[in-house]
Design a protein around this motif. Structure first.
Motif, PDB file in Angstrom:
ATOM      1  N   LYS A   6     -75.249  35.830 -78.025  1.00  0.00           N
ATOM      2  CA  LYS A   6     -74.163  35.879 -77.053  1.00  0.00           C
ATOM      3  C   LYS A   6     -74.008  34.584 -76.265  1.00  0.00           C
ATOM      4  O   LYS A   6     -73.253  34.537 -75.304  1.00  0.00           O
ATOM      5  CB  LYS A   6     -74.384  37.045 -76.084  1.00  0.00           C
ATOM      6  N   TRP A  30     -70.933  35.219 -73.952  1.00  0.00           N
ATOM      7  CA  TRP A  30     -69.978  36.227 -74.418  1.00  0.00           C
ATOM      8  C   TRP A  30     -70.127  37.490 -73.593  1.00  0.00           C
ATOM      9  O   TRP A  30     -71.229  38.004 -73.414  1.00  0.00           O
ATOM     10  CB  TRP A  30     -70.246  36.516 -75.891  1.00  0.00           C
ATOM     11  N   LYS A  31     -69.006  37.991 -73.033  1.00  0.00           N
ATOM     12  CA  LYS A  31     -69.035  39.228 -72.247  1.00  0.00           C
ATOM     13  C   LYS A  31     -68.489  40.391 -73.064  1.00  0.00           C
ATOM     14  O   LYS A  31     -69.138  41.412 -73.204  1.00  0.00           O
ATOM     15  CB  LYS A  31     -68.242  39.048 -70.955  1.00  0.00           C
ATOM     16  N   ASN A  32     -67.278  40.240 -73.606  1.00  0.00           N
ATOM     17  CA  ASN A  32     -66.680  41.292 -74.429  1.00  0.00           C
ATOM     18  C   ASN A  32     -65.414  40.758 -75.090  1.00  0.00           C
ATOM     19  O   ASN A  32     -64.863  39.737 -74.670  1.00  0.00           O
ATOM     20  CB  ASN A  32     -66.361  42.541 -73.596  1.00  0.00           C
ATOM     21  N   ALA A  33     -64.985  41.464 -76.123  1.00  0.00           N
ATOM     22  CA  ALA A  33     -63.732  41.106 -76.783  1.00  0.00           C
ATOM     23  C   ALA A  33     -62.582  41.386 -75.819  1.00  0.00           C
ATOM     24  O   ALA A  33     -62.638  42.316 -75.019  1.00  0.00           O
ATOM     25  CB  ALA A  33     -63.556  41.904 -78.065  1.00  0.00           C
ATOM     26  N   TYR A  34     -61.548  40.575 -75.892  1.00  0.00           N
ATOM     27  CA  TYR A  34     -60.370  40.748 -75.040  1.00  0.00           C
ATOM     28  C   TYR A  34     -59.547  41.906 -75.602  1.00  0.00           C
ATOM     29  O   TYR A  34     -59.154  41.889 -76.773  1.00  0.00           O
ATOM     30  CB  TYR A  34     -59.571  39.453 -75.015  1.00  0.00           C
ATOM     31  N   SER A  38     -57.926  40.784 -80.196  1.00  0.00           N
ATOM     32  CA  SER A  38     -59.320  40.764 -80.647  1.00  0.00           C
ATOM     33  C   SER A  38     -59.790  39.392 -81.131  1.00  0.00           C
ATOM     34  O   SER A  38     -60.980  39.186 -81.330  1.00  0.00           O
ATOM     35  CB  SER A  38     -59.532  41.795 -81.754  1.00  0.00           C
ATOM     36  N   ALA A  41     -62.011  36.347 -76.611  1.00  0.00           N
ATOM     37  CA  ALA A  41     -63.116  37.002 -75.916  1.00  0.00           C
ATOM     38  C   ALA A  41     -63.136  36.553 -74.469  1.00  0.00           C
ATOM     39  O   ALA A  41     -62.729  35.439 -74.144  1.00  0.00           O
ATOM     40  CB  ALA A  41     -64.444  36.651 -76.579  1.00  0.00           C
ATOM     41  N   ASN A  72     -62.944  34.370 -80.030  1.00  0.00           N
ATOM     42  CA  ASN A  72     -63.947  35.421 -80.167  1.00  0.00           C
ATOM     43  C   ASN A  72     -64.880  35.106 -81.336  1.00  0.00           C
ATOM     44  O   ASN A  72     -64.660  35.535 -82.447  1.00  0.00           O
ATOM     45  CB  ASN A  72     -63.278  36.779 -80.361  1.00  0.00           C
ATOM     46  N   SER A  75     -66.409  38.120 -83.295  1.00  0.00           N
ATOM     47  CA  SER A  75     -65.471  39.124 -83.813  1.00  0.00           C
ATOM     48  C   SER A  75     -65.958  39.791 -85.088  1.00  0.00           C
ATOM     49  O   SER A  75     -65.607  40.918 -85.380  1.00  0.00           O
ATOM     50  CB  SER A  75     -64.093  38.512 -84.027  1.00  0.00           C
TER      51      SER A  75
END
Length: 77
Positions: A6, A30-34, A38, A41, A72, A75
């Motif tokens: 991450k 990395w926190k999360n996918a937008y 997709s 991120a 991302n 992904s």
């Protein structure tokens, strides 16, 4: 987070803790996918502006964004 893939520095994902950051490095966590796209991120981004080694340790000057949109790179995971 590093061991989970991450963290990336200058667009390269690191999975080992042995990297020493340098001036002008860009570090993203990395926190999360937008949700709305997709291929993007949400990351926490830090740019190393400068640093120096002193008798007391390291002094860093950074620019930091708590929420930043990036490609991302996770992904496929």
């Amino acid at each position: 987070m590093i061991l989970q893939g991450k963290v990336r520095v200058n667009d390269e994902v690191y999975t080992k803790k042995a990297y020493n950051v340098c001036q002008e490095d860009v570090v993203e966590v990395w926190k999360n996918a937008y949700a709305e796209n997709s291929s993007l991120a949400q990351v926490e981004r830090t740019e190393i502006v400068s640093y120096e080694v002193t008798e007391q340790g390291y002094n860093f000057e950074v620019k930091s964004w708590k929420s930043f949109l990036s490609d991302n790179w996770r992904s496929s995971q």
